[in-house]
Design a protein around this motif. Sequence first.
Motif, PDB file in Angstrom:
ATOM      1  N   GLY A  15       0.806  -1.219   0.000  1.00 50.95           N
ATOM      2  CA  GLY A  15       0.000   0.000   0.000  1.00 50.95           C
ATOM      3  C   GLY A  15       0.835   1.264   0.000  1.00 50.95           C
ATOM      4  N   ALA A  20      -1.755   3.260  -2.487  1.00 57.23           N
ATOM      5  CA  ALA A  20      -3.130   2.799  -2.707  1.00 57.23           C
ATOM      6  C   ALA A  20      -3.845   2.668  -1.374  1.00 57.23           C
ATOM      7  N   GLU A  21      -5.152   2.960  -1.405  1.00 53.28           N
ATOM      8  CA  GLU A  21      -5.926   2.939  -0.176  1.00 53.28           C
ATOM      9  C   GLU A  21      -6.372   1.534   0.226  1.00 53.28           C
ATOM     10  N   VAL A  22      -6.637   0.670  -0.754  1.00 54.29           N
ATOM     11  CA  VAL A  22      -7.205  -0.649  -0.450  1.00 54.29           C
ATOM     12  C   VAL A  22      -6.243  -1.520   0.362  1.00 54.29           C
ATOM     13  N   ALA A  25      -6.133  -0.090   3.833  1.00 51.66           N
ATOM     14  CA  ALA A  25      -7.354  -0.372   4.588  1.00 51.66           C
ATOM     15  C   ALA A  25      -7.351  -1.818   5.085  1.00 51.66           C
ATOM     16  N   ALA A  26      -6.849  -2.742   4.250  1.00 52.63           N
ATOM     17  CA  ALA A  26      -6.735  -4.140   4.683  1.00 52.63           C
ATOM     18  C   ALA A  26      -5.768  -4.249   5.851  1.00 52.63           C
ATOM     19  N   ASP A  78      -5.769   9.618  -0.319  1.00 52.48           N
ATOM     20  CA  ASP A  78      -7.079   9.812  -0.920  1.00 52.48           C
ATOM     21  C   ASP A  78      -7.184  11.171  -1.596  1.00 52.48           C
TER      22      ASP A  78
END
Length: 79
Positions: A15, A20-22, A25-26, A78
């Motif tokens: 990330g 990247a946000e995904v 977030a995981a 973001d």
Amino acid sequence: MGILEAIRLYFGTKGNLMEAEVPLAARLVLTVGGALLSIYFLLWQTLVLWADSALSAMLFALHGLEAVLQAVAIAAFDS
């Protein structure tokens, strides 16, 4: 807990490098899981030494700090 940490480190590295946000977030979700495990070691473990309590409290504090910093990183990526 070791497998959880390895997966968490993989998602964090991926990330951050990709911004990247995904994956972040995981990693945040896995951090909450790690924090719950450290709460278990701190409060509900039957035989606990003083050193175990101190290390578990430190681990929980670091997980909390890491969760806050991950939320800041997700917000920065973001925008």
